[in-house]
Design a protein around this motif. Structure first.
Motif, PDB file in Angstrom:
ATOM      1  N   MET A   1     -83.965  74.211 -89.384  1.00  0.00           N
ATOM      2  CA  MET A   1     -83.949  72.854 -88.878  1.00  0.00           C
ATOM      3  C   MET A   1     -84.991  72.741 -87.768  1.00  0.00           C
ATOM      4  O   MET A   1     -85.007  73.496 -86.830  1.00  0.00           O
ATOM      5  CB  MET A   1     -82.558  72.556 -88.341  1.00  0.00           C
ATOM      6  N   LYS A   2     -85.852  71.781 -87.904  1.00  0.00           N
ATOM      7  CA  LYS A   2     -86.947  71.577 -86.962  1.00  0.00           C
ATOM      8  C   LYS A   2     -86.636  70.366 -86.081  1.00  0.00           C
ATOM      9  O   LYS A   2     -86.292  69.318 -86.583  1.00  0.00           O
ATOM     10  CB  LYS A   2     -88.232  71.350 -87.744  1.00  0.00           C
ATOM     11  N   THR A   3     -86.742  70.575 -84.753  1.00  0.00           N
ATOM     12  CA  THR A   3     -86.503  69.450 -83.850  1.00  0.00           C
ATOM     13  C   THR A   3     -87.835  68.894 -83.407  1.00  0.00           C
ATOM     14  O   THR A   3     -88.770  69.635 -83.111  1.00  0.00           O
ATOM     15  CB  THR A   3     -85.693  69.882 -82.622  1.00  0.00           C
ATOM     16  N   ASN A   4     -87.923  67.609 -83.370  1.00  0.00           N
ATOM     17  CA  ASN A   4     -89.151  66.955 -82.961  1.00  0.00           C
ATOM     18  C   ASN A   4     -89.023  66.568 -81.496  1.00  0.00           C
ATOM     19  O   ASN A   4     -88.357  65.605 -81.151  1.00  0.00           O
ATOM     20  CB  ASN A   4     -89.401  65.720 -83.825  1.00  0.00           C
ATOM     21  N   LYS A   5     -89.632  67.362 -80.652  1.00  0.00           N
ATOM     22  CA  LYS A   5     -89.592  67.058 -79.220  1.00  0.00           C
ATOM     23  C   LYS A   5     -90.906  66.406 -78.827  1.00  0.00           C
ATOM     24  O   LYS A   5     -91.962  66.999 -78.978  1.00  0.00           O
ATOM     25  CB  LYS A   5     -89.380  68.323 -78.390  1.00  0.00           C
ATOM     26  N   GLY A   6     -90.804  65.215 -78.327  1.00  0.00           N
ATOM     27  CA  GLY A   6     -91.987  64.502 -77.866  1.00  0.00           C
ATOM     28  C   GLY A   6     -92.365  64.993 -76.479  1.00  0.00           C
ATOM     29  O   GLY A   6     -91.713  65.864 -75.891  1.00  0.00           O
ATOM     30  N   PRO A   7     -93.430  64.459 -75.955  1.00  0.00           N
ATOM     31  CA  PRO A   7     -93.812  64.854 -74.591  1.00  0.00           C
ATOM     32  C   PRO A   7     -92.735  64.434 -73.594  1.00  0.00           C
ATOM     33  O   PRO A   7     -92.110  63.390 -73.736  1.00  0.00           O
ATOM     34  CB  PRO A   7     -95.117  64.115 -74.342  1.00  0.00           C
ATOM     35  N   THR A   8     -92.512  65.282 -72.612  1.00  0.00           N
ATOM     36  CA  THR A   8     -91.491  64.948 -71.618  1.00  0.00           C
ATOM     37  C   THR A   8     -92.008  63.808 -70.747  1.00  0.00           C
ATOM     38  O   THR A   8     -93.149  63.832 -70.291  1.00  0.00           O
ATOM     39  CB  THR A   8     -91.171  66.169 -70.738  1.00  0.00           C
ATOM     40  N   PRO A   9     -91.165  62.816 -70.549  1.00  0.00           N
ATOM     41  CA  PRO A   9     -91.612  61.671 -69.737  1.00  0.00           C
ATOM     42  C   PRO A   9     -91.754  62.078 -68.267  1.00  0.00           C
ATOM     43  O   PRO A   9     -90.982  62.870 -67.749  1.00  0.00           O
ATOM     44  CB  PRO A   9     -90.518  60.633 -69.918  1.00  0.00           C
ATOM     45  N   GLY A  10     -92.750  61.521 -67.621  1.00  0.00           N
ATOM     46  CA  GLY A  10     -92.969  61.783 -66.207  1.00  0.00           C
ATOM     47  C   GLY A  10     -92.016  60.964 -65.363  1.00  0.00           C
ATOM     48  O   GLY A  10     -91.188  60.216 -65.890  1.00  0.00           O
ATOM     49  N   PRO A  11     -92.100  61.111 -64.065  1.00  0.00           N
ATOM     50  CA  PRO A  11     -91.213  60.321 -63.201  1.00  0.00           C
ATOM     51  C   PRO A  11     -91.511  58.831 -63.341  1.00  0.00           C
ATOM     52  O   PRO A  11     -92.653  58.417 -63.449  1.00  0.00           O
ATOM     53  CB  PRO A  11     -91.531  60.819 -61.795  1.00  0.00           C
ATOM     54  N   GLN A  12     -90.450  58.065 -63.371  1.00  0.00           N
ATOM     55  CA  GLN A  12     -90.591  56.621 -63.508  1.00  0.00           C
ATOM     56  C   GLN A  12     -91.055  56.011 -62.186  1.00  0.00           C
ATOM     57  O   GLN A  12     -90.661  56.475 -61.122  1.00  0.00           O
ATOM     58  CB  GLN A  12     -89.241  56.011 -63.905  1.00  0.00           C
ATOM     59  N   PRO A  13     -91.886  54.991 -62.238  1.00  0.00           N
ATOM     60  CA  PRO A  13     -92.292  54.331 -60.983  1.00  0.00           C
ATOM     61  C   PRO A  13     -91.087  53.677 -60.314  1.00  0.00           C
ATOM     62  O   PRO A  13     -90.180  53.185 -60.981  1.00  0.00           O
ATOM     63  CB  PRO A  13     -93.317  53.293 -61.422  1.00  0.00           C
ATOM     64  N   GLU A  14     -91.093  53.709 -59.016  1.00  0.00           N
ATOM     65  CA  GLU A  14     -89.981  53.144 -58.258  1.00  0.00           C
ATOM     66  C   GLU A  14     -90.067  51.615 -58.284  1.00  0.00           C
ATOM     67  O   GLU A  14     -91.134  51.044 -58.094  1.00  0.00           O
ATOM     68  CB  GLU A  14     -90.069  53.640 -56.811  1.00  0.00           C
ATOM     69  N   PRO A  15     -88.941  50.941 -58.501  1.00  0.00           N
ATOM     70  CA  PRO A  15     -88.968  49.465 -58.495  1.00  0.00           C
ATOM     71  C   PRO A  15     -89.236  48.945 -57.087  1.00  0.00           C
ATOM     72  O   PRO A  15     -89.032  49.638 -56.094  1.00  0.00           O
ATOM     73  CB  PRO A  15     -87.575  49.072 -58.980  1.00  0.00           C
ATOM     74  N   TRP A  16     -89.666  47.701 -57.005  1.00  0.00           N
ATOM     75  CA  TRP A  16     -90.038  47.106 -55.717  1.00  0.00           C
ATOM     76  C   TRP A  16     -88.882  47.102 -54.745  1.00  0.00           C
ATOM     77  O   TRP A  16     -89.045  47.344 -53.565  1.00  0.00           O
ATOM     78  CB  TRP A  16     -90.595  45.695 -55.905  1.00  0.00           C
ATOM     79  N   TRP A  17     -87.645  46.847 -55.228  1.00  0.00           N
ATOM     80  CA  TRP A  17     -86.495  46.808 -54.333  1.00  0.00           C
ATOM     81  C   TRP A  17     -86.150  48.200 -53.818  1.00  0.00           C
ATOM     82  O   TRP A  17     -85.604  48.346 -52.731  1.00  0.00           O
ATOM     83  CB  TRP A  17     -85.290  46.155 -54.998  1.00  0.00           C
ATOM     84  N   GLY A  18     -86.486  49.230 -54.571  1.00  0.00           N
ATOM     85  CA  GLY A  18     -86.257  50.598 -54.116  1.00  0.00           C
ATOM     86  C   GLY A  18     -87.163  50.956 -52.948  1.00  0.00           C
ATOM     87  O   GLY A  18     -86.749  51.614 -51.990  1.00  0.00           O
ATOM     88  N   ARG A  19     -88.416  50.505 -53.017  1.00  0.00           N
ATOM     89  CA  ARG A  19     -89.364  50.750 -51.912  1.00  0.00           C
ATOM     90  C   ARG A  19     -88.922  50.017 -50.650  1.00  0.00           C
ATOM     91  O   ARG A  19     -88.959  50.575 -49.552  1.00  0.00           O
ATOM     92  CB  ARG A  19     -90.764  50.307 -52.319  1.00  0.00           C
TER      93      ARG A  19
END
Length: 57
Positions: A1-19
């Motif tokens: 069984m072969k698993t298809n692993k895509g590229p790992t996502p990088g950190p998400q940009p912080e929303p404006w309210w978080g800043r």
């Protein structure tokens, strides 16, 4: 069984309210430390003045 692993996502940009929230928290901490330092320095100065006054009179 072969698993298809895509590229790992990088950190998400912080929303404006978080800043904004982070800036407010940082500002409050700075305010608290400045107020605490001023209180400590002020009480020390008052103590020195009282000691000087008592030794003088």
């Amino acid at each position: 069984m072969k698993t298809n692993k895509g590229p790992t996502p990088g950190p998400q940009p912080e929303p404006w309210w978080g800043r904004i929230r982070r800036r407010i928290i940082t500002w409050r901490l700075h305010q608290y430390f400045a107020q605490s330092a001023a209180s400590a320095l002020g009480s020390g100065a008052v103590s020195l003045i009282l000691l000087w006054f008592r030794s003088r009179y």
